[in-house]
Design a protein around this motif. Structure first.
Motif, PDB file in Angstrom:
ATOM      1  N   PRO A 114       0.812  -1.219   0.000  1.00 49.04           N
ATOM      2  CA  PRO A 114       0.000   0.000   0.000  1.00 49.04           C
ATOM      3  C   PRO A 114       0.851   1.278   0.000  1.00 49.04           C
ATOM      4  CG  PRO A 114      -0.215  -1.125   2.103  1.00 49.04           C
ATOM      5  CD  PRO A 114       0.534  -2.034   1.176  1.00 49.04           C
ATOM      6  N   ALA A 115       2.002   1.248   0.645  1.00 48.67           N
ATOM      7  CA  ALA A 115       2.889   2.424   0.606  1.00 48.67           C
ATOM      8  C   ALA A 115       3.382   2.666  -0.818  1.00 48.67           C
ATOM      9  CB  ALA A 115       4.061   2.239   1.567  1.00 48.67           C
ATOM     10  N   ALA A 116       3.743   1.593  -1.511  1.00 47.75           N
ATOM     11  CA  ALA A 116       4.188   1.732  -2.905  1.00 47.75           C
ATOM     12  C   ALA A 116       3.050   2.260  -3.776  1.00 47.75           C
ATOM     13  CB  ALA A 116       4.692   0.389  -3.437  1.00 47.75           C
ATOM     14  N   PHE A 117       1.812   1.778  -3.533  1.00 52.96           N
ATOM     15  CA  PHE A 117       0.670   2.291  -4.283  1.00 52.96           C
ATOM     16  C   PHE A 117       0.504   3.790  -4.045  1.00 52.96           C
ATOM     17  CE2 PHE A 117      -3.625   3.861  -4.391  1.00 52.96           C
ATOM     18  CZ  PHE A 117      -4.022   3.532  -5.675  1.00 52.96           C
ATOM     19  N   LEU A 118       0.530   4.203  -2.779  1.00 53.86           N
ATOM     20  CA  LEU A 118       0.314   5.621  -2.459  1.00 53.86           C
ATOM     21  C   LEU A 118       1.388   6.504  -3.089  1.00 53.86           C
ATOM     22  CD1 LEU A 118      -0.883   5.270   1.232  1.00 53.86           C
ATOM     23  CD2 LEU A 118      -2.273   5.870  -0.768  1.00 53.86           C
ATOM     24  N   ILE A 119       2.627   6.054  -3.055  1.00 57.55           N
ATOM     25  CA  ILE A 119       3.698   6.823  -3.707  1.00 57.55           C
ATOM     26  C   ILE A 119       3.423   6.905  -5.209  1.00 57.55           C
ATOM     27  CG2 ILE A 119       6.153   6.829  -4.315  1.00 57.55           C
ATOM     28  CD1 ILE A 119       6.609   5.539  -1.482  1.00 57.55           C
ATOM     29  N   SER A 120       3.054   5.775  -5.813  1.00 59.21           N
ATOM     30  CA  SER A 120       2.742   5.758  -7.250  1.00 59.21           C
ATOM     31  C   SER A 120       1.561   6.657  -7.576  1.00 59.21           C
ATOM     32  CB  SER A 120       2.418   4.330  -7.702  1.00 59.21           C
ATOM     33  OG  SER A 120       3.511   3.490  -7.497  1.00 59.21           O
ATOM     34  N   MET A 166       1.860  10.078  -9.997  1.00 61.21           N
ATOM     35  CA  MET A 166       1.510   9.617 -11.343  1.00 61.21           C
ATOM     36  C   MET A 166       1.630  10.700 -12.415  1.00 61.21           C
ATOM     37  SD  MET A 166      -2.523   8.785 -11.284  1.00 61.21           S
ATOM     38  CE  MET A 166      -3.533   9.582 -10.073  1.00 61.21           C
ATOM     39  N   ASP A 167       1.521  11.957 -12.048  1.00 59.95           N
ATOM     40  CA  ASP A 167       1.701  13.023 -13.038  1.00 59.95           C
ATOM     41  C   ASP A 167       3.131  13.068 -13.569  1.00 59.95           C
ATOM     42  OD1 ASP A 167      -0.947  13.762 -12.810  1.00 59.95           O
ATOM     43  OD2 ASP A 167      -0.551  15.449 -11.461  1.00 59.95           O
ATOM     44  N   LEU A 168       4.069  12.574 -12.787  1.00 56.80           N
ATOM     45  CA  LEU A 168       5.476  12.578 -13.203  1.00 56.80           C
ATOM     46  C   LEU A 168       5.765  11.559 -14.305  1.00 56.80           C
ATOM     47  CD1 LEU A 168       7.206  12.825  -9.703  1.00 56.80           C
ATOM     48  CD2 LEU A 168       6.793  14.689 -11.342  1.00 56.80           C
ATOM     49  N   TYR A 169       4.961  10.496 -14.368  1.00 62.67           N
ATOM     50  CA  TYR A 169       5.230   9.444 -15.350  1.00 62.67           C
ATOM     51  C   TYR A 169       4.039   9.142 -16.261  1.00 62.67           C
ATOM     52  CZ  TYR A 169       2.934   6.473 -11.847  1.00 62.67           C
ATOM     53  OH  TYR A 169       2.043   5.931 -10.954  1.00 62.67           O
ATOM     54  N   GLY A 170       3.011   9.984 -16.211  1.00 60.63           N
ATOM     55  CA  GLY A 170       1.861   9.810 -17.103  1.00 60.63           C
ATOM     56  C   GLY A 170       0.910   8.715 -16.669  1.00 60.63           C
TER      57      GLY A 170
END
Length: 142
Positions: A81-87, A91-95
């Motif tokens: 879940p931490a990885a999801f929240l960071i992603s 998400m604007d940084l990688y489209g």
């Protein structure tokens, strides 16, 4: 009488089951794994991510029910879940996008449902990652 430890174990099991069971179930669909618009490489990464998260969840459940101190299990459960929240928040940084290829997006009101779910799971696991179950005393020595 059921102990506080039992309820903490149950809460941790439910929280990581979201990641190890519910999310793979939801992604086993035409909008994700079987999406004809996704390149094979993207599908491979999705299945890899699902299997990795399910493995972390299974390990966390094992630790939950075999150790009196749940903090390690909760910390392991927090990885996905931490990885999801960071992603999600980058998400604007990688489209990236939470909108499916068919234009749908599961929402609770005006908020993305996956975000809500991962925030709740993270809150439960975050609490359990730092809390000590005082009903067990100091027997675990950690």
């Amino acid at each position: 009488m059921l102990s506080t430890l039992f309820f903490r174990r149950a809460a941790l099991t439910v929280a990581v089951s979201v990641l190890g069971v519910l999310v793979p179930y939801l992604e086993y669909s035409p909008t994700h794994i079987f999406n004809p618009d996704w390149p094979g490489h993207a599908k491979l990464h999705d299945v890899w991510q699902l299997l990795t998260n399910s493995t972390f969840a299974a390990a966390a459940v094992f630790l939950t029910w075999t150790r009196p101190d749940l903090r390690l299990a909760a910390r392991l459960g927090l990885v996905a879940p931490a990885a999801f929240l960071i992603s999600f928040f980058t998400m604007d940084l990688y489209g990236g996008s939470m909108v499916n290829s068919d234009g749908t997006e599961l929402r609770f009101g005006s908020v993305n449902a996956s975000l809500v779910m991962m925030l709740i799971v993270s809150a439960v696991l975050g609490y359990l990652a730092i809390a000590r179950d005082n009903s067990q005393g100091m027997e675990s020595g950690r």
